[in-house]
Design an enzyme around this catalytic site. Structure first.
Site, PDB file in Angstrom:
ATOM      1  N   HIS A 116     -47.401  15.057  10.652  1.00 19.76           N
ATOM      2  CA  HIS A 116     -46.708  16.041   9.844  1.00 19.76           C
ATOM      3  C   HIS A 116     -46.156  17.185  10.689  1.00 19.76           C
ATOM      4  O   HIS A 116     -46.714  17.563  11.714  1.00 19.76           O
ATOM      5  CB  HIS A 116     -47.620  16.637   8.759  1.00 19.76           C
ATOM      6  CG  HIS A 116     -49.076  16.539   9.072  1.00 19.76           C
ATOM      7  ND1 HIS A 116     -49.941  15.786   8.327  1.00 19.76           N
ATOM      8  CD2 HIS A 116     -49.824  17.059  10.077  1.00 19.76           C
ATOM      9  CE1 HIS A 116     -51.161  15.867   8.847  1.00 19.76           C
ATOM     10  NE2 HIS A 116     -51.109  16.628   9.909  1.00 19.76           N
ATOM     11  N   ALA A 157       0.826  -1.215   0.000  1.00 18.22           N
ATOM     12  CA  ALA A 157       0.000   0.000   0.000  1.00 18.22           C
ATOM     13  C   ALA A 157       0.855   1.258   0.000  1.00 18.22           C
ATOM     14  O   ALA A 157       0.472   2.282   0.568  1.00 18.22           O
ATOM     15  CB  ALA A 157      -0.910  -0.001   1.228  1.00 18.22           C
ATOM     16  N   ALA A 158       2.011   1.206  -0.671  1.00 17.77           N
ATOM     17  CA  ALA A 158       2.957   2.318  -0.590  1.00 17.77           C
ATOM     18  C   ALA A 158       2.803   3.338  -1.707  1.00 17.77           C
ATOM     19  O   ALA A 158       3.361   4.429  -1.632  1.00 17.77           O
ATOM     20  CB  ALA A 158       4.390   1.779  -0.589  1.00 17.77           C
ATOM     21  N   GLY A 159       2.051   3.015  -2.753  1.00 15.32           N
ATOM     22  CA  GLY A 159       1.997   3.879  -3.925  1.00 15.32           C
ATOM     23  C   GLY A 159       1.267   5.191  -3.685  1.00 15.32           C
ATOM     24  O   GLY A 159       0.333   5.272  -2.885  1.00 15.32           O
ATOM     25  N   TYR A 213     -34.397  21.456  25.125  1.00 18.97           N
ATOM     26  CA  TYR A 213     -33.073  22.019  25.413  1.00 18.97           C
ATOM     27  C   TYR A 213     -33.222  23.401  26.039  1.00 18.97           C
ATOM     28  O   TYR A 213     -33.886  24.282  25.486  1.00 18.97           O
ATOM     29  CB  TYR A 213     -32.284  22.105  24.106  1.00 18.97           C
ATOM     30  CG  TYR A 213     -30.860  22.564  24.236  1.00 18.97           C
ATOM     31  CD1 TYR A 213     -29.990  21.974  25.153  1.00 18.97           C
ATOM     32  CD2 TYR A 213     -30.367  23.585  23.426  1.00 18.97           C
ATOM     33  CE1 TYR A 213     -28.674  22.390  25.259  1.00 18.97           C
ATOM     34  CE2 TYR A 213     -29.052  24.007  23.518  1.00 18.97           C
ATOM     35  CZ  TYR A 213     -28.209  23.410  24.436  1.00 18.97           C
ATOM     36  OH  TYR A 213     -26.895  23.827  24.540  1.00 18.97           O
ATOM     37  N   TYR A 219      -2.841  -6.688  -2.366  1.00 21.40           N
ATOM     38  CA  TYR A 219      -2.599  -5.328  -2.845  1.00 21.40           C
ATOM     39  C   TYR A 219      -3.692  -4.389  -2.338  1.00 21.40           C
ATOM     40  O   TYR A 219      -4.885  -4.673  -2.468  1.00 21.40           O
ATOM     41  CB  TYR A 219      -2.526  -5.307  -4.377  1.00 21.40           C
ATOM     42  CG  TYR A 219      -1.352  -6.107  -4.871  1.00 21.40           C
ATOM     43  CD1 TYR A 219      -0.135  -5.496  -5.166  1.00 21.40           C
ATOM     44  CD2 TYR A 219      -1.430  -7.491  -4.964  1.00 21.40           C
ATOM     45  CE1 TYR A 219       0.962  -6.239  -5.566  1.00 21.40           C
ATOM     46  CE2 TYR A 219      -0.337  -8.245  -5.365  1.00 21.40           C
ATOM     47  CZ  TYR A 219       0.855  -7.618  -5.655  1.00 21.40           C
ATOM     48  OH  TYR A 219       1.943  -8.361  -6.041  1.00 21.40           O
ATOM     49  N   LYS A 253     -35.903  12.268  17.527  1.00 22.07           N
ATOM     50  CA  LYS A 253     -34.557  12.036  18.024  1.00 22.07           C
ATOM     51  C   LYS A 253     -34.617  11.531  19.453  1.00 22.07           C
ATOM     52  O   LYS A 253     -35.222  12.159  20.317  1.00 22.07           O
ATOM     53  CB  LYS A 253     -33.746  13.344  17.948  1.00 22.07           C
ATOM     54  CG  LYS A 253     -32.246  13.200  18.277  1.00 22.07           C
ATOM     55  CD  LYS A 253     -31.923  13.338  19.735  1.00 22.07           C
ATOM     56  CE  LYS A 253     -32.217  14.711  20.274  1.00 22.07           C
ATOM     57  NZ  LYS A 253     -31.801  14.839  21.720  1.00 22.07           N
ATOM     58  N   THR A 257       7.620  -4.172  -6.637  1.00 25.25           N
ATOM     59  CA  THR A 257       6.849  -5.023  -5.723  1.00 25.25           C
ATOM     60  C   THR A 257       7.744  -5.957  -4.916  1.00 25.25           C
ATOM     61  O   THR A 257       7.457  -6.247  -3.751  1.00 25.25           O
ATOM     62  CB  THR A 257       5.822  -5.839  -6.508  1.00 25.25           C
ATOM     63  OG1 THR A 257       6.475  -6.511  -7.601  1.00 25.25           O
ATOM     64  CG2 THR A 257       4.723  -4.944  -7.073  1.00 25.25           C
TER      65      THR A 257
END
EC number: 2.7.7.23
Length: 460
Positions: free
Chosen positions: A366, A9-11, A390, A100, A354, A79
């Protein structure tokens, strides 16, 4: 014998034209390398070596909390050089599986087949036959008669291949399983004397043949499993392939998709029988759908549980919520984390819930906000109702007991309890607890002013 997985995974991924390391680009909201890591775990990896280079800080920010051994490849010299950086972390008796980070669609079953094909003290490589093998390394085999395949003797890269070798359509995917002891020996012999000036991992196959080591092959069910993404076009192609595969799983499990090409699955979705999913639905996280569930067009479901016969109507957002049997939400409803609709409860258009429980058969049709609330059975919530939870510093609970009728445009200033059977008149602001079966009206007394004239516009 331990299974030691090495993920390259270095590219940088220059063709992505991005500051993000290539392997962190997402498929279904999960980085490509995370897909590979997850699959490595599924096949029973005992250790994972992540060979990294470019973008180390971003990689570690994304993956840092996982059980990975981080191996730096300071220079990208091929590689073979990448795998060699992991050599100090490989034991002689390990089986090394090389994967890879930019090949995210590789399947658990394919890797299990590859490991099953691994000869004792030998090598197994994953190959695939392509009608157009341009750009890929070719699998070189000994000549043979009839339909039999010859023995693998090496892998030749495109730039180093002869005209005859370029006609070979069996290609190397780069994925292989190798005994740890032999791998380290072969890596130490690698040379960069080739057209690319790199240390090819593929050269170890010719070394294995020369050492008399058995080399077997396995193939994936589909070539898309071993395709990588070097640019955003290829990334999008892998995304579509992934989505098609996940959509097929849902259909085989009992879901009816109105259009399988118009669905996005970005997590783990479990479905019961006779589920109906309309177009442009998005699933994220862990989603469970019971039998006979209906999901309307454009809905978004995130980390939620939907029980039998429930319905999510179009363009609703359901996140961290639970719907009971035959409950319904929408259209244009929003259920936030902690919302729970009991059996036959209904949340209608432009209602937000919530951290609230909506009892059996209760309804908010509604234009309401219900937050930090416990609502009993058989409750009617009128349009425009708000639980004022709140106070600017803390959240407070609203309790509405069974069979309460809340008139439209009512504000419930928490903490407050509305007892069983109470009725709240439209337009009321409730600041104190209400007793059982009480009628409460707090609105200002209506006035009638006769002879009043409406203002008229002044002509200029």
């Amino acid at each position: 014998m331990a299974l030691n997985v090495v993920i390259l995974a270095a590219g940088k991924g220059t063709r992505m034209r991005s500051d993000l390391p290539k392997v962190l680009h997402p498929i279904a909201h999960k980085s490509m390398v995370q897909h590979v890591i997850d699959t490595a775990h599924k096949v029973g990896s005992d250790a994972i070596q992540l060979v990294y280079g470019y973008g180390a800080d971003k990689l570690q920010a994304s993956l840092g909390e996982q059980q990975l051994n981080w191996v730096l490849q300071a220079e990208q010299l091929g590689t073979g050089h990448a795998v060699a950086q992991a050599s100090p972390h490989i034991a002689d008796n390990d089986t090394v599986l090389i994967l890879y980070g930019d090949v995210p669609l590789i399947q658990q079953s394919t890797l299990e087949a590859l490991l099953a094909a691994l000869p004792e003290n030998g090598v197994a490589i994953l190959t695939v036959n392509l009608a157009d093998p341009m750009g890929y390394g070719r699998i070189v085999r000994t000549p043979c008669k009839g339909q039999e395949q010859g023995k693998v003797v090496g892998i030749i890269e495109q730039k180093d291949a002869t005209a005859e070798q370029l006609l070979i359509n069996e290609i190397n995917t780069g994925i292989m399983a190798v005994p740890g002891k032999q791998l380290k020996i072969w890596l130490s012999r690698l040379s960069n004397n080739n057209a690319q000036g790199e240390y090819y991992l593929t050269d170890i196959i010719a070394m294995a043949h020369a050492d008399g080591v058995a080399i077997d092959t396995a193939q994936p069910q589909s070539a898309i499993e071993v395709e990588g993404a070097n640019n955003r076009v290829q990334l999008a192609q892998l995304e579509r392939a992934y989505q098609a595969r996940e959509a097929e799983k849902l259909m085989l499990a009992g879901a009816n998709l109105r259009d399988p090409s118009r669905i996005d699955i970005r997590g783990d979705v479990t479905v019961g029988m006779d589920v109906m999913i309309d177009i442009n639905v998005i699933f994220e996280g862990k989603v469970t759908l019971g039998n006979n569930v209906t999901i309307g067009a454009g809905a978004i479901l995130i980390d939620c549980e939907i029980a039998d016969n429930a319905e999510i109507k179009p363009y609703s957002i359901i996140e961290g919520a639970k719907l009971g049997v035959a409950a319904s939400a929408g259209p244009f409803a929003r259920l936030r984390p902690g919302a729970e609709l009991k059996q036959d409860a209904h949340i209608g258009n432009f209602v937000e819930v919530k951290k609230a429980v909506i009892g059996v058969g209760s309804k908010a049709g509604h234009l309401a906000y219900l937050g930090d609330a416990v609502i009993g059975d058989g409750v009617n919530i009128g349009a425009g109702t708000i639980t004022c939870n709140y106070d600017g510093a803390n959240k407070h609970l609203t309790v509405i007991e069974d069979n309460v009728f809340v008139g439209s445009d009512t504000q419930l200033v928490a903490p407050v309890t509305i007892s069983k059977g109470a009725t709240l008149g439209a337009g009321s602001t409730i600041t104190r607890d209400v007793g059982e079966n009480e009628l409460v009206i707090t609105r200002v007394k209506q006035k009638h002013l006769t002879g009043w004239q409406r203002p008229v516009k002044i002509k200029k």
